[in-house]
Every structure is written in structure tokens, then in C-alpha cells.
Design an enzyme around this catalytic site. Structure first.
Site, PDB file in Angstrom:
ATOM      1  N   GLY A 212       0.847  -1.177   0.062  1.00  0.00           N
ATOM      2  CA  GLY A 212      -0.231  -0.178   0.092  1.00  0.00           C
ATOM      3  C   GLY A 212       0.840   1.310   0.095  1.00  0.00           C
ATOM      4  O   GLY A 212       2.096   1.330  -0.211  1.00  0.00           O
ATOM      5  N   ASN A 213       0.345   2.367   0.234  1.00  0.00           N
ATOM      6  CA  ASN A 213       1.093   3.919   0.397  1.00  0.00           C
ATOM      7  C   ASN A 213       0.372   4.647   1.350  1.00  0.00           C
ATOM      8  O   ASN A 213      -0.542   4.163   1.920  1.00  0.00           O
ATOM      9  CB  ASN A 213       1.238   4.266  -1.028  1.00  0.00           C
ATOM     10  CG  ASN A 213      -0.333   4.654  -1.464  1.00  0.00           C
ATOM     11  OD1 ASN A 213      -0.900   5.368  -1.170  1.00  0.00           O
ATOM     12  ND2 ASN A 213      -0.651   4.154  -2.771  1.00  0.00           N
ATOM     13  N   HIS A 214       1.059   5.631   1.728  1.00  0.00           N
ATOM     14  CA  HIS A 214       0.496   6.834   2.959  1.00  0.00           C
ATOM     15  C   HIS A 214      -0.290   7.383   2.675  1.00  0.00           C
ATOM     16  O   HIS A 214      -0.833   8.409   3.228  1.00  0.00           O
ATOM     17  CB  HIS A 214       1.831   7.154   3.463  1.00  0.00           C
ATOM     18  CG  HIS A 214       2.940   6.717   3.968  1.00  0.00           C
ATOM     19  ND1 HIS A 214       2.643   5.981   5.046  1.00  0.00           N
ATOM     20  CD2 HIS A 214       4.096   6.165   3.583  1.00  0.00           C
ATOM     21  CE1 HIS A 214       3.500   5.241   5.536  1.00  0.00           C
ATOM     22  NE2 HIS A 214       4.802   5.395   4.547  1.00  0.00           N
ATOM     23  N   SER A 215      -1.044   7.315   1.258  1.00  0.00           N
ATOM     24  CA  SER A 215      -2.107   8.505   0.966  1.00  0.00           C
ATOM     25  C   SER A 215      -3.190   8.353   2.130  1.00  0.00           C
ATOM     26  O   SER A 215      -3.563   7.549   2.357  1.00  0.00           O
ATOM     27  CB  SER A 215      -2.592   8.022  -0.384  1.00  0.00           C
ATOM     28  OG  SER A 215      -3.913   8.832  -0.622  1.00  0.00           O
ATOM     29  N   ALA A 280      -3.994   7.547  -5.155  1.00  0.00           N
ATOM     30  CA  ALA A 280      -2.305   7.257  -5.078  1.00  0.00           C
ATOM     31  C   ALA A 280      -2.616   5.845  -5.561  1.00  0.00           C
ATOM     32  O   ALA A 280      -2.683   4.863  -4.691  1.00  0.00           O
ATOM     33  CB  ALA A 280      -1.691   7.436  -3.935  1.00  0.00           C
TER      34      ALA A 280
END
Ligand code: CTP
Length: 403
Positions: A212-215, A280
Site C-alpha cells: 500500500g502507500n501513505h495516501s 494514489a
């Protein structure tokens, strides 16, 4: 959430028996999330007490140019009140006050405020049936309508005089729905459908792990809420975030993976007028998702990744009338990269945020953006709260689609 939420509503109460209903009206407006201040004519206080209305509105109720009871008498500024208001609703509006409004009389605070107000003015007449149909009242209504004031029609029914006919003030519920409908119909994005993607996507590795990512989704959610406030019907396709959005004009479709986001965005694109893709999205996902939790055996572990669908690019390929906006998060050669993305993905607008800029980024409540249109026109904005950035982006789009 109502379109009245967050709006500053100035309620003008005049001396009619229906003034007692102003208490219900204040309550309904507060329930809708509006900020309410009340201004009364001096004789309206014979029908409903300022204490009732100040308690319900949580604001001081004003009825004269100075606070006489206060020995340090203070000037009540009608200009400030008028400027504070996003809308001024005069309910009940008696024949006497309406006639003074039509003729520019300003011998009380309510009338002076009316003359100073720059916002839309609504009036809900309340009077006996014969007064209501008198030619002089008709002339007053016509004059006020010609000023651009908006009449909330009186209703038929039993009147305080015991007679039955037209002249009753519209019921508070009807006034509120009249205001909501009128504001919505006049909103710049009324009749437009806006598709928004927001947040990260999670790409499963096994049943318990993902890439995943930090969005945080804050930017996309701010755009969705602002678009709804501007009257649009919004479809918000959201990846996993800890935000929620409750607005009657927003449909939230929750998805997890890039593939799910792709399917949802494709389903709604044909019917939308504006698409803003702020999510994102993961560019790669594990090629094979393990059906059982992966055990730690070897010193290293290799996961083979495959490309996900580029949602934005795919919408650019099928775009017809839609105004398509993408985001670009860049760390180097920002402008060139953003311009080439705009072209490659067939966009109308790209919103560039540079990770190097202070106050911009994933989790912050602020952002700093540069907008680039399809003619390569560049407009840079200052660091602002994401809600204001959302408004800048939408106002820019409104200008472009109206041009
Ligand atoms: N985007 C998308 N689907 C993807 C990847 C990105 O819809 N699979 C959208 C994002 O929502 C954003 C825009 O494309 O509006 C830019 O994404 P970004 O990751 O910055 O650009 P890429 O095209 O992926 O290029 P690169 O990673 O090489 O910078």
C-alpha cells in the site's frame, strides 16, 4: 449533509403572529449545520422572546442599533451583519416590513441590515388573506422580486384572524427545503456529475499482507465535499481510508485494490461530466496472491509484481465530453514530468504537487499545487488547507468548462 451546512444564515424576524414559528425555523437551520444569527424588529419581541431565539441559535439576538440595557451601550453594526450572512431570510415578513424594504426605509436594525446585505435575500410573507391580495402588496412583491429578492410563497390555510385563505407563512420545514433547493439550483455545478478517486489502493500479497502507500485520501475527500457544496452529484471511489463523508449529494464507493477502483471508475465515467483522479493507485501488484499466509522460511523472499491498470490513462483513451483531471506527485523535473503526463494520458488538467514543497504531501492538512491545462498554461498556488485547494481546483475547472 445539507447544502446549508456551514452557511451563515441571518434570520430576520418581524412582528407577525407567525414569529413564534421562527423558533422552529432556527432549530431546523441549526440541525442542517447552518450558523444562525437572528435580527428582529423591535415589535417582533412581543411575539417571540429574544431569549428563546438566542438560546436556539447560540448567538446574541439583535433588535436595535444599540444595546440600550447595557450602560456601555455598543453600536450594533448592520453592515457587518449583512456581510457575515451567506443568506438573509426574513421570516415571517409582514406587509409593513416588506413595504419598507421595497421603499428603502431603514428605521430599524433589520431594515438597515437588509439595505446593507450583499447576499441573496429570501422573504416569507405572513399576513391576512386580504392584505396578501391587496394591489399594494402585489406591487411590493413585484418590486422586491425585481430587486432580485426571492419570495418564499405564503401558504393557504387557517389564518390568525380566523379566516381561511392564502397568507400563512410557509411552514419552517417548507422554508428550509425551499432554501436548499434554491441554493442547489443556482450552484455552479448543479446538474453536473463529478467522478472522484481518492486514497490509496491495497494490493494483496497473501490473506494478511498487502502493498500500500501513505495516501490519507484527504485531498480527494475535500474535493468531493467541495464539489457537492457547489451543487454537483458526486461519485467518490475511495480506497481504504479512515475518513468518512456524509452528504446527500455524495455516493461513496469503497474499494480496496487498483482493479476494483478501475472497475468502479469505468462504470461511472460515461455518465460523468468531470472526473478528478486524485487516488494514489498502486502501479504494481503481486503477480500471484498466496492463498495461505506466507511463512518465513528463507533469508530472502522475492515477490514478482505485475503492472496494474492505469485508470487515468484508460479514461483518457475513452474520453468524449468529460473534463478529465489527473494528479502528479513529482520529486524532480516537476513541470516537465507533469506536462508529459498530461499529454500521455490525454488530460484537460493536471494538478502537480511536488514532494519538495513545504506543506504539501500525503498526510498533511495543507497542500501546494500548480495547475497545468492542456494548453500548457501554468498557474501556481500558495500553501493552503486542502479544503481551499479543493475549491481552487474546482473553480478552475468551472471556469474552463464555462469558457
Ligand atoms: N493513476 C491511475 N492509475 C494508476 C496510476 C496512477 O489512475 N494505476 C493516476 C493517479 O490517480 C494520478 C495520476 O495517475 O491522477 C498520476 O499518477 P502517478 O503515479 O504520479 O503517475 P504515473 O503515471 O504512475 O507515472 P510515474 O509513476 O512514472 O510517475
Amino acid at each position: 449533509m445539507s447544502i446549508l451546512s456551514g452557511k451563515n444564515v441571518l434570520l430576520g424576524v418581524t412582528a407577525g403572529i407567525a414569529a413564534y414559528k421562527a423558533a422552529f425555523l432556527v432549530r431546523l437551520l441549526i440541525k442542517k449545520g447552518a450558523n444562525v444569527k437572528v435580527v428582529m424588529t423591535p415589535s417582533a419581541k412581543d411575539f417571540v422572546t429574544p431569549l428563546t431565539l438566542s438560546t436556539l441559535s447560540k448567538n446574541e439576538v439583535l433588535s436595535s442599533f444599540t444595546n440600550e440595557e447595557d450602560e456601555n451601550a455598543q453600536w450594533n453594526n448592520h453592515v457587518e451583519l449583512g456581510l457575515w450572512a451567506d443568506l438573509f431570510v426574513i421570516a415571517p415578513a409582514t406587509a409593513n416590513t416588506l413595504s419598507k424594504m421595497a421603499n428603502g426605509t431603514s428605521n430599524n436594525l433589520l431594515l438597515a441590515t437588509y439595505l446593507s446585505a450583499k447576499c441573496p435575500v429570501y422573504f416569507a410573507p405572513a399576513m391576512d388573506l386580504d392584505m396578501h391580495k391587496h394591489p399594494s402588496t402585489t406591487e411590493t412583491f413585484n418590486k422586491l422580486n425585481s430587486f432580485g429578492n426571492i419570495q418564499i410563497p405564503a401558504e393557504e390555510g387557517e389564518l390568525a384572524s380566523g379566516l381561511t385563505g392564502k397568507g400563512r407563512m410557509a411552514e419552517p420545514e417548507h422554508i428550509v427545503s425551499f432554501l436548499e433547493k434554491d441554493i442547489q439550483n443556482k450552484s455552479p455545478l448543479h446538474g453536473k456529475k463529478v467522478l472522484i478517486t481518492a486514497g490509496p489502493t491495497y494490493e494483496a500479497i497473501d490473506p494478511v499482507r498487502f502493498i500500500g502507500n501513505h495516501s490519507s485520501g484527504k485531498m480527494g475527500y475535500a474535493i468531493a465535499e467541495t464539489a457537492a457544496k457547489l451543487g454537483a452529484e458526486v461519485v467518490l471511489v475511495s480506497g481504504p481510508v479512515s475518513l468518512s463523508l456524509n452528504h446527500s449529494l455524495v455516493e461513496v464507493i469503497s474499494v480496496t485494490s487498483a482493479e476494483e477502483m478501475y472497475q468502479a471508475a469505468r462504470n461511472h465515467f460515461a455518465s460523468c461530466d468531470i472526473a478528478i483522479l486524485s487516488a494514489a493507485v498502486a502501479d504494481y501488484r503481486p503477480k500471484d496472491v498466496a492463498s495461505e499466509k506466507i511463512k518465513k522460511n528463507d533469508a530472502t523472499l522475492t515477490i514478482q509484481l505485475e503492472k496494474t491498470q492505469d485508470i487515468l490513462k484508460s479514461l483518457g483513451e475513452i474520453k468524449e465530453h468529460q473534463f478529465l483531471t489527473g494528479f502528479a506527485l513529482e520529486t524532480q523535473n516537476e513541470l516537465e514530468n507533469a506536462k508529459s503526463k498530461l499529454k500521455k494520458k490525454n488530460l484537460d488538467l493536471i494538478v502537480l504537487n511536488s514532494l519538495k514543497d513545504k506543506g504539501a504531501g500525503f498526510k498533511a492538512d495543507t497542500n501546494k499545487v500548480t495547475l497545468i491545462d492542456k494548453h500548457n498554461k501554468v498557474e501556481a498556488f500558495a500553501v493552503k488547507p486542502k479544503t481551499e485547494v479543493a475549491n481552487d481546483i474546482l473553480q478552475y475547472i468551472i471556469q474552463q468548462i464555462d469558457a
